[in-house]
Motif scaffolding. Sequence first.
Motif, PDB file in Angstrom:
ATOM      1  N   ARG A   1       8.546   6.974  -1.206  1.00  0.00           N
ATOM      2  CA  ARG A   1       9.179   6.106  -2.195  1.00  0.00           C
ATOM      3  C   ARG A   1       8.159   5.236  -2.922  1.00  0.00           C
ATOM      4  O   ARG A   1       8.309   4.945  -4.106  1.00  0.00           O
ATOM      5  CB  ARG A   1      10.227   5.228  -1.506  1.00  0.00           C
ATOM      6  CG  ARG A   1      11.481   5.997  -1.095  1.00  0.00           C
ATOM      7  CD  ARG A   1      12.398   5.146  -0.250  1.00  0.00           C
ATOM      8  NE  ARG A   1      13.677   5.821  -0.025  1.00  0.00           N
ATOM      9  CZ  ARG A   1      14.578   5.433   0.865  1.00  0.00           C
ATOM     10  NH1 ARG A   1      14.325   4.358   1.634  1.00  0.00           N
ATOM     11  NH2 ARG A   1      15.714   6.092   1.004  1.00  0.00           N
ATOM     12  N   GLU A   2       7.116   4.828  -2.224  1.00  0.00           N
ATOM     13  CA  GLU A   2       6.090   3.977  -2.828  1.00  0.00           C
ATOM     14  C   GLU A   2       5.159   4.770  -3.735  1.00  0.00           C
ATOM     15  O   GLU A   2       4.837   4.328  -4.844  1.00  0.00           O
ATOM     16  CB  GLU A   2       5.278   3.287  -1.731  1.00  0.00           C
ATOM     17  CG  GLU A   2       4.118   2.459  -2.268  1.00  0.00           C
ATOM     18  CD  GLU A   2       3.247   1.890  -1.170  1.00  0.00           C
ATOM     19  OE1 GLU A   2       2.155   1.366  -1.491  1.00  0.00           O
ATOM     20  OE2 GLU A   2       3.646   1.977   0.016  1.00  0.00           O
TER      21      GLU A   2
ATOM     22  N   SER B   1       7.138   6.719  -7.140  1.00  0.00           N
ATOM     23  CA  SER B   1       8.173   5.792  -7.600  1.00  0.00           C
ATOM     24  C   SER B   1       8.481   5.913  -9.085  1.00  0.00           C
ATOM     25  O   SER B   1       9.411   5.273  -9.576  1.00  0.00           O
ATOM     26  CB  SER B   1       7.757   4.350  -7.280  1.00  0.00           C
ATOM     27  OG  SER B   1       6.518   4.038  -7.919  1.00  0.00           O
TER      28      SER B   1
END
Length: 342
Positions: A92-93, A96
């Motif tokens: 997710r990081e 993104s």
Amino acid sequence: MTFIFFIVIVRFYVFIRPYESIPGAKDFILHPPSSSSSSSTSNNNNNNEWPRKIWQTWKEHIDNGDTRSWCDNNPDYTYTLLTDEEALSFVREHFSRQEDEPLRRTYEDLNDPVLRADLFRYLVLYAEGGVYSDIDTIDLKPISTWPTSSLPSSSSSLPSSSSPLSLSSSGLVLGVEIDVPYPSKEDRRKWGWKLPSSTFQLIQWTMMSKPHHPAMALVIQRIVRAFSAFVEREHVSLKDMRRLSTEEVIITTGPYAFTRIIEEYLSTTLHSHVDWRNMTGLQGPKQLGDITILPVTAFGPGQRHSGSQGTDHPQALSFHKFGASKWGQSRSKWNWLRLVGV
């Protein structure tokens, strides 16, 4: 009458039930981030240097002889073991951007830990680079010596460190797992080689990569698109997808798929057809474009096929204990050809 009505309703639901498709997954393309937004462009990660990072994943944090081998042999490397939850946060990081949503959603929706683990290894090497290795592997030699150690030698001692293999033009280092181009029926039965082209296969339990390598991007793209096609064909969301058989995993995210995509990448970039014939029978490293292929013994010592030598052989760099390979023993049997639309 009620029973017949129930059957009709069930069949109607099975064939028209709504399913959640992921927008953009069908034609997903992974674009490298701009240098200003990439966290992996700092700290020894320029074009001629390999990130000094080691990545492993497991369901929980563990500290044993296997994991310590990577730390003890490479004190100047950053070692990271990510749990499932930490791996999800990593994806997710690092992915993104809005354009990465099909990839992010695919990873989030996968409910099979094996499929997720396969996809994650490609994602972490693409995003940060370094060395990825399965949790059931042992590092036999310091990573800094890998290129030199994998050179062929006429003696039993290691080649001189004064003449190492140059990896400045390479961005990805892979090993060969299976190299039996013409197996007998007994070979296929003995080793469980069920897939038509599974007798030459690259390793993806240990890999070394620079960040944002285009071959790794292609692997990720193909996997996201394969799951999109599966969702459309089976009319089921990834969250509700049944557990895949061993063969389906191998050809979707595993070594069979990985090998075929690497061959596709090399054929495209070298403008010439590349397949197992370009990588068979290696006695030492072979450079194909910007990918370095190591012989079987490098990452696959101790196997009882493909000419693999023991872990004490000079070319042996890491050892896979196959401790996690039991995942395939309890998986369902299914017609894997349907997955690829054959």
